[in-house]
Design an enzyme around this catalytic site. Structure first.
Site, PDB file in Angstrom:
ATOM      1  CG  ASP A 125     -15.824  -3.062   3.005  1.00  0.00           C
ATOM      2  OD1 ASP A 125     -16.356  -4.085   2.548  1.00  0.00           O
ATOM      3  OD2 ASP A 125     -15.295  -2.189   2.294  1.00  0.00           O
ATOM      4  CD  GLN A 154     -11.687  -7.163  10.757  1.00  0.00           C
ATOM      5  OE1 GLN A 154     -11.807  -7.025  11.966  1.00  0.00           O
ATOM      6  NE2 GLN A 154     -11.293  -6.178   9.976  1.00  0.00           N
ATOM      7  NE  ARG A 175     -16.404  -8.915   1.665  1.00  0.00           N
ATOM      8  CZ  ARG A 175     -16.326  -7.576   1.615  1.00  0.00           C
ATOM      9  NH1 ARG A 175     -15.648  -6.897   2.517  1.00  0.00           N
ATOM     10  NH2 ARG A 175     -16.957  -6.921   0.669  1.00  0.00           N
ATOM     11  CG  HIS A 218      -6.730 -13.569  -2.496  1.00  0.00           C
ATOM     12  ND1 HIS A 218      -6.701 -12.614  -1.516  1.00  0.00           N
ATOM     13  CD2 HIS A 218      -7.493 -13.063  -3.491  1.00  0.00           C
ATOM     14  CE1 HIS A 218      -7.401 -11.563  -1.898  1.00  0.00           C
ATOM     15  NE2 HIS A 218      -7.897 -11.815  -3.084  1.00  0.00           N
ATOM     16  NE  ARG A 279      -6.464   5.614   4.526  1.00  0.00           N
ATOM     17  CZ  ARG A 279      -6.805   6.697   3.847  1.00  0.00           C
ATOM     18  NH1 ARG A 279      -6.218   7.837   4.078  1.00  0.00           N
ATOM     19  NH2 ARG A 279      -7.736   6.631   2.917  1.00  0.00           N
ATOM     20  NE  ARG A 280      -7.282  -1.297   2.934  1.00  0.00           N
ATOM     21  CZ  ARG A 280      -7.540  -0.314   3.759  1.00  0.00           C
ATOM     22  NH1 ARG A 280      -6.593   0.313   4.410  1.00  0.00           N
ATOM     23  NH2 ARG A 280      -8.763   0.054   4.006  1.00  0.00           N
TER      24      ARG A 280
HETATM   25  C1  LIG Z   1     -13.330  -9.687  -1.348  1.00  0.00           C
HETATM   26  C2  LIG Z   1     -12.521  -9.339  -0.144  1.00  0.00           C
HETATM   27  C3  LIG Z   1     -13.031  -8.426   0.773  1.00  0.00           C
HETATM   28  C4  LIG Z   1     -12.286  -8.111   1.913  1.00  0.00           C
HETATM   29  N1  LIG Z   1     -12.843  -7.277   2.846  1.00  0.00           N
HETATM   30  C5  LIG Z   1     -12.177  -7.037   3.992  1.00  0.00           C
HETATM   31  C6  LIG Z   1     -12.757  -6.294   5.038  1.00  0.00           C
HETATM   32  O1  LIG Z   1     -13.903  -5.824   4.945  1.00  0.00           O
HETATM   33  N2  LIG Z   1     -12.031  -6.088   6.163  1.00  0.00           N
HETATM   34  C7  LIG Z   1     -10.760  -6.593   6.312  1.00  0.00           C
HETATM   35  O2  LIG Z   1     -10.148  -6.398   7.368  1.00  0.00           O
HETATM   36  N3  LIG Z   1     -10.179  -7.303   5.319  1.00  0.00           N
HETATM   37  C8  LIG Z   1     -10.852  -7.524   4.179  1.00  0.00           C
HETATM   38  N4  LIG Z   1     -10.263  -8.279   3.197  1.00  0.00           N
HETATM   39  C9  LIG Z   1      -8.815  -8.593   3.272  1.00  0.00           C
HETATM   40  C10 LIG Z   1      -8.564  -9.895   4.000  1.00  0.00           C
HETATM   41  O3  LIG Z   1      -8.891  -9.733   5.349  1.00  0.00           O
HETATM   42  C11 LIG Z   1      -7.090 -10.312   3.901  1.00  0.00           C
HETATM   43  O4  LIG Z   1      -6.263  -9.328   4.413  1.00  0.00           O
HETATM   44  C12 LIG Z   1      -6.636 -10.596   2.485  1.00  0.00           C
HETATM   45  O5  LIG Z   1      -7.634 -11.224   1.737  1.00  0.00           O
HETATM   46  C13 LIG Z   1      -5.400 -11.503   2.529  1.00  0.00           C
HETATM   47  O6  LIG Z   1      -5.718 -12.718   3.139  1.00  0.00           O
HETATM   48  P1  LIG Z   1      -5.943 -14.081   2.321  1.00  0.00           P
HETATM   49  O7  LIG Z   1      -7.054 -14.829   2.963  1.00  0.00           O
HETATM   50  O8  LIG Z   1      -6.115 -13.771   0.899  1.00  0.00           O
HETATM   51  O9  LIG Z   1      -4.647 -14.920   2.630  1.00  0.00           O
HETATM   52  P2  LIG Z   1      -3.106 -14.582   2.437  1.00  0.00           P
HETATM   53  O10 LIG Z   1      -2.387 -15.764   3.009  1.00  0.00           O
HETATM   54  O11 LIG Z   1      -2.783 -13.233   2.961  1.00  0.00           O
HETATM   55  O12 LIG Z   1      -2.930 -14.544   0.880  1.00  0.00           O
HETATM   56  C14 LIG Z   1      -2.833 -15.715   0.099  1.00  0.00           C
HETATM   57  C15 LIG Z   1      -2.100 -15.336  -1.172  1.00  0.00           C
HETATM   58  O13 LIG Z   1      -2.904 -14.407  -1.913  1.00  0.00           O
HETATM   59  C16 LIG Z   1      -2.090 -13.385  -2.488  1.00  0.00           C
HETATM   60  N5  LIG Z   1      -2.590 -12.084  -1.980  1.00  0.00           N
HETATM   61  C17 LIG Z   1      -3.408 -11.891  -0.943  1.00  0.00           C
HETATM   62  N6  LIG Z   1      -3.721 -10.574  -0.818  1.00  0.00           N
HETATM   63  C18 LIG Z   1      -3.050  -9.946  -1.808  1.00  0.00           C
HETATM   64  C19 LIG Z   1      -2.954  -8.589  -2.241  1.00  0.00           C
HETATM   65  N7  LIG Z   1      -3.634  -7.597  -1.631  1.00  0.00           N
HETATM   66  N8  LIG Z   1      -2.160  -8.307  -3.307  1.00  0.00           N
HETATM   67  C20 LIG Z   1      -1.491  -9.292  -3.960  1.00  0.00           C
HETATM   68  N9  LIG Z   1      -1.553 -10.599  -3.613  1.00  0.00           N
HETATM   69  C21 LIG Z   1      -2.319 -10.918  -2.555  1.00  0.00           C
HETATM   70  C22 LIG Z   1      -0.658 -13.711  -2.129  1.00  0.00           C
HETATM   71  O14 LIG Z   1      -0.107 -14.441  -3.200  1.00  0.00           O
HETATM   72  C23 LIG Z   1      -0.783 -14.598  -0.928  1.00  0.00           C
HETATM   73  O15 LIG Z   1       0.285 -15.492  -0.810  1.00  0.00           O
HETATM   74  C24 LIG Z   1     -10.996  -8.659   2.085  1.00  0.00           C
HETATM   75  C25 LIG Z   1     -10.502  -9.586   1.170  1.00  0.00           C
HETATM   76  C26 LIG Z   1     -11.243  -9.942   0.073  1.00  0.00           C
HETATM   77  C27 LIG Z   1     -10.704 -10.963  -0.854  1.00  0.00           C
END
Ligand SMILES: Cc1cc2nc3c(=O)[nH]c(=O)nc-3n(C[C@H](O)[C@H](O)[C@H](O)COP(=O)(O)OP(=O)(O)OC[C@H]3O[C@@H](n4cnc5c(N)ncnc54)[C@H](O)[C@@H]3O)c2cc1C
Length: 299
Positions: A125, A154, A175, A218, A279-280
């Site tokens: 990660d 990222q 990723r 997402h 923390r998150r």
């Molecule tokens: C499989 C996976 C691995 C990841 N690994 C890392 C990593 O190694 N390092 C790192 O810095 N980040 C990691 N992330 C987190 C990522 O960087 C984002 O912070 C997170 O995915 C939110 O961004 P988004 O692209 O989903 O878009 P966003 O615009 O933030 O989210 C789109 C929609 O998804 C929903 N959503 C998103 N996240 C959440 C949540 N946690 N709870 C509830 N609803 C939510 C909401 O409805 C939001 O409107 C990971 C994410 C995923 C999916």
């Protein structure tokens, strides 16, 4: 951070533990390996692949990291024993990155060796920006010895285009995510639209270069953009995968599956769920807002 976000973040420690537990439950498999096995089996039954991780980061003692390696070895054994379709992902600070970089690399080597024997795959990660250079250094070092390893980029970081170009040269397994840690504007985009643009640019760069990409988002707009890029490049569905977090937007992941793409669901587990959740939530007020929304709607 705006006033509302500051308010939400500072009130997090006041949120009663049972409420945090209720919210964490939808994102986390549970505390034990049995919880993980149960959730992973259900997800596999729904046609989803899994990526599991043990909650833990920024350890203070080397023994904690050595224990983490042993715990992950048990997870690998369980995945194989239960014939689960799951790989694993780890945080280098869980393996001691902040104590001694080489120590964390050596811990990772031990785990990669075990994973290779099954065979299984380990992704590193990406943590906050204080870890980026060291994480990529460790990745390049272990990659000389092991093929079953991947890393994370990222989109919000300004440096990521250079990092991606270097990773593309070695056809790395990457990723791509937006980045969960809010970083200062001199090193990262702070605007949501800019982060999206960067994501699309990086995705095109990596898929175009033939890298296997875990498209972790997402965000429906990004998912649709990814569909377009995949279509334009004429990629087989084995050349990439979508990745989402357990408990987040299951309808979207079903829609992605129904379009014929593969989806992997990230499922963390372990006893440290409370510290991890707080923390998150502190690190990223957007998530805290989702939580507040869930609390107010009784979710
Ligand atoms: C499989 C996976 C691995 C990841 N690994 C890392 C990593 O190694 N390092 C790192 O810095 N980040 C990691 N992330 C987190 C990522 O960087 C984002 O912070 C997170 O995915 C939110 O961004 P988004 O692209 O989903 O878009 P966003 O615009 O933030 O989210 C789109 C929609 O998804 C929903 N959503 C998103 N996240 C959440 C949540 N946690 N709870 C509830 N609803 C939510 C909401 O409805 C939001 O409107 C990971 C994410 C995923 C999916």
């Amino acid at each position: 951070m705006n006033v509302f976000d500051r308010l939400v973040t500072s009130s997090l420690p006041l949120v009663p533990k049972p409420i945090v537990r209720r919210i964490a439950r939808s994102y986390i498999a549970g505390e034990t390996l049995d919880d993980l096995i149960r959730v992973a089996r259900d997800l596999n039954g729904d046609g989803l692949m899994v990526a599991t991780s043990i909650l833990g980061e920024f350890v203070k003692e080397k023994e904690e990291s050595e224990q983490a390696v042993r715990d992950y070895q048990e997870v690998l054994e369980a995945i194989a024993g239960h014939r689960l379709d799951s790989n694993i992902h780890i945080k280098l600070t869980h393996f001691g990155l902040k104590l001694d970089k080489n120590f964390s690399r050596d811990n990772l080597r031990v785990l990669l060796q075990s994973a290779a024997s099954y065979p299984n795959f380990v992704r590193i990660d990406m943590e906050d920006a204080s870890c980026t250079t060291d994480t990529l250094d460790v990745y390049y070092q272990v990659r000389e010895e092991f093929e079953n390893v991947g890393v994370v980029i990222q989109a919000r970081l300004h440096r990521s285009l250079d990092d991606v170009r270097a990773l593309a040269k070695v056809r790395a397994n990457v990723r791509l995510c937006k980045g969960i840690y809010i970083e200062p504007p001199d090193i990262a985009c702070t605007d949501a639209g800019e982060i999206r643009e960067s994501y699309i640019r990086l995705l095109e760069e990596m898929l175009g270069a033939g890298c296997y990409v875990g498209i972790a988002t997402h965000d429906e707009i990004l998912v649709r953009e990814a569909f377009r890029i995949i279509d334009r490049l004429g990629l087989e569905s084995s050349a990439y995968e979508f990745q989402m977090l357990h408990g987040v937007l299951p309808d979207l992941r079903r829609a992605i599956l129904d379009e014929g793409h593969r989806v992997r669901v990230g499922v963390p587990f372990g006893p440290s769920w409370y510290a991890y959740s707080i923390r998150r939530l502190r690190k990223n007020p957007t998530i805290a807002r989702y939580v507040m929304k869930a609390m107010l709607s009784g979710g």
